[in-house]
Design an enzyme around this catalytic site. Structure first.
Site, PDB file in Angstrom:
ATOM      1  N   GLY A  31       0.833  -1.199   0.000  1.00  0.00           N
ATOM      2  CA  GLY A  31       0.000   0.000   0.000  1.00  0.00           C
ATOM      3  C   GLY A  31       0.864   1.244   0.000  1.00  0.00           C
TER       4      GLY A  31
ATOM      5  CB  SER B 183       1.773  -5.960   5.395  1.00  0.00           C
ATOM      6  OG  SER B 183       2.023  -6.207   6.770  1.00  0.00           O
TER       7      SER B 183
ATOM      8  CB  VAL C 126       4.930  -3.401   6.216  1.00  0.00           C
ATOM      9  CG1 VAL C 126       6.106  -2.643   5.608  1.00  0.00           C
ATOM     10  CG2 VAL C 126       5.181  -4.896   6.173  1.00  0.00           C
TER      11      VAL C 126
ATOM     12  CE  LYS D 165       9.133  21.878  -4.784  1.00  0.00           C
ATOM     13  NZ  LYS D 165       9.570  20.463  -4.706  1.00  0.00           N
TER      14      LYS D 165
ATOM     15  N   PRO E  40      13.361  28.114  -9.573  1.00  0.00           N
ATOM     16  CG  PRO E  40      13.199  30.111 -10.765  1.00  0.00           C
ATOM     17  CD  PRO E  40      14.187  29.208 -10.085  1.00  0.00           C
TER      18      PRO E  40
ATOM     19  CB  THR F 124      13.868  12.493  -7.713  1.00  0.00           C
ATOM     20  OG1 THR F 124      14.662  11.971  -6.638  1.00  0.00           O
ATOM     21  CG2 THR F 124      14.583  13.682  -8.338  1.00  0.00           C
ATOM     22  N   GLY F 125      11.436  11.456  -5.453  1.00  0.00           N
ATOM     23  CA  GLY F 125      10.799  10.229  -4.996  1.00  0.00           C
ATOM     24  C   GLY F 125       9.451   9.984  -5.643  1.00  0.00           C
TER      25      GLY F 125
END
Length: 521
Positions: free
Chosen positions: A14, A40, A43, A79, A97, A346-347
């Site tokens: 999830g 789970s 977790v 942002k 920017p 970047t995640g």
């Protein structure tokens, strides 16, 4: 092959990546493929990916989500930039920017005046981006009259509670789309004679069958790495930071502390993030265990915040990617495929970009995936993430700091990138435009970034200029034999426009006022 005809998809895990995957697949392929998710309850969710980039807008459009639909549920804010404090050197700040890409002509004009005048380290952003002025004054605008070169729907990204976003997608998108949801701990898998997964098996004994399995199990990469043996390729040679501590702190003055930027502040052995959500601030310290131990990092972080009694979450970062993101009928999305340290946000970018790539392949092939499709997906994914890795690594190499062992290593001793990745290496030598007129085209081509790196990669130029790097000095400028008065005219126009923009932007509502009126009314 018939066994790769995909009629059902099982998302394993999830969190934000799992529910983002299930939401996107069930929305785009509604009534075409059966989507299920098993997660789970034991977790823990990492849950600190709270800052996005402009590409996140594409994901929202895919789901047909409007800001007023989801932002209040996730305490989201707008942002407009990424701010780097103390990265260039202590006491200096520069902005990256968002907004339209810069063009070659304007790069060249800025290069001319930067070679003659002592410009601020934000001058490149100031010269090229109207979004910069919103950030400078912490203002926002719908820009409905198009007074500025800034598009509200395109040039802003978001801060958000990623865990809440996942749960929002579960309730508001996945459940209406009939995504089947199971809670179970996956303990084993079954495979056919060719090595393809036929099911994942829960602790309950239940077998969850599907044609395609998407691994969203985080750093442990339960399916992709452990079951399909996709080799982990470390980014250690490029990225030093392998630890993080995170916390949430309340506002002391919400009206002034809600900014339209993600602020990254360099510390002794890494950097700290500051992400202003509507209800609180998310903050943390990303650091390298090669240069500071966990207890000292926690002490430094608390001293930086000026607080002592806070709850801290500790995270071990495993940055790198699996060699293949798609193996047989298993695809990794999110941390299970790879991770670059959080600098440049970047995640979530890699998460939703991989999801969109999966959708593109399934759509194009009508759910009949071949080995060629998988090879193309793997090549594209690895190329994309390696490019982001290089970009993040550049932020450290470009710094002028050497005031701690960590920063000395980053700026003077660390090998940056492989020499064969030439387009990045070339950019470290010179910065400039391609051509202003044909008279000096040849010299600018010789000492240039933008003829080797596309001008739409504006982030690269913002980071280099923000760290004090200049295309050329007086020596090269004098060799150009520019028309008399040209540089002075460009500079005069720049100063005048800066003054006018400051005056106009200062009249706009603050970020807090704008959010209160348009999102949290």
């Amino acid at each position: 092959m018939e066994r790769m005809r995909i009629k059902s998809i099982m998302v394993v895990g999830g969190g934000s990546s799992g529910w983002m995957t299930a939401a996107a697949l069930s929305s785009y392929f509604k009534d075409q493929v059966k989507v299920s998710l098993v997660e789970s309850k034991n977790v823990p969710i990492v849950g600190v990916g709270e800052s996005t980039l402009l590409q996140f807008n594409n994901f929202l459009k895919l789901l047909k989500l409007k800001d007023e639909d989801w932002m209040p549920h996730c305490n989201a804010t707008y942002k407009a930039s990424i701010r780097f404090t103390d990265f260039y050197e202590k006491g200096k700040t520069y902005e990256y920017p968002f907004g339209d890409a810069v063009d070659d002509k304007s790069i060249t004009e800025w290069a001319f005046i930067a070679s003659k005048y002592d410009l601020d380290h934000n001058s490149f952003a100031e010269y090229h981006s109207d979004n910069y002025y919103l950030v400078k004054h912490n203002k926002l605008s719908l820009n409905s009259e198009e007074e500025f070169n800034y598009n509200f729907d395109r040039d802003l990204s978001y801060h958000l509670d990623a865990t809440a976003f996942g749960q929002f997608l579960r309730k508001k998108v996945c459940e209406p789309n009939d995504v089947r949801h199971f809670t179970d701990d996956i303990v084993s898998v079954t495979k056919d004679e060719y090595g393809y997964l036929t099911s994942v098996v829960g602790d309950s004994g239940t077998k969850y069958e599907a044609d395609l399995f998407i691994d969203c199990t985080g750093f442990k990469s339960l399916l992709l790495e452990k079951e399909m043996n996709s080799e982990f390729l470390s980014y250690k040679d490029w990225l030093s930071n392998d630890r993080a501590i995170a916390t949430k702190i309340p506002y002391t003055n919400k009206e002034t502390q809600i900014n339209n930027v993600t602020n990254c502040t360099a510390l002794s052995s890494g950097w700290s993030w500051n992400i202003p959500l509507w209800n609180r601030v998310g903050t943390g310290y990303v650091y390298s265990s090669d240069f500071i131990d966990d207890d000292s990092a926690e002490e430094e972080f608390k001293s930086y915040l000026g607080v002592d009694d806070i709850d801290i979450k500790k995270i071990n970062i495993r940055h790198g990617i699996r060699k293949d993101g798609w193996v047989k009928n298993v695809v990794g999305v999110g941390l299970s495929y790879g991770f670059i340290e959080p600098l440049e946000s970047t995640g979530l970018l890699t998460t939703h970009q991989m999801i969109e790539n999966i959708i593109e392949i399934l759509d194009r092939t009508n759910f009949k995936v071949t080995g060629l499709d998988i090879d193309g997906y793997n090549y594209s994914s690895q190329t994309t993430v390696n490019g982001l890795r290089n970009f993040v690594s550049m932020h450290y190499k470009m710094s002028s700091r050497n005031d701690s062992p960590y920063w000395r290593y980053q700026t003077l001793e660390k090998n940056w990138i492989d020499i064969d990745e030439s387009k990045f290496c070339r950019t470290t030598t010179m910065m400039g435009g391609t051509s202003y007129t044909n008279e000096y085209d040849a010299l600018l081509q010789k000492h240039s970034w933008s003829h080797q790196w596309p001008s739409d990669a504006a982030g690269l130029l913002y980071v280099l200029s923000g760290n004090g790097h200049r295309p050329f000095g007086n020596f090269l400028r004098n060799k150009l034999n520019l028309p008399e008065g040209l540089v002075e005219k460009i500079y005069s126009n720049y100063v005048q426009r800066t003054k006018e923009m400051d005056e106009e932007i200062s009249k706009l509502p603050s970020t807090y006022e704008f959010l209160k009126e348009h999102v949290y009314s």
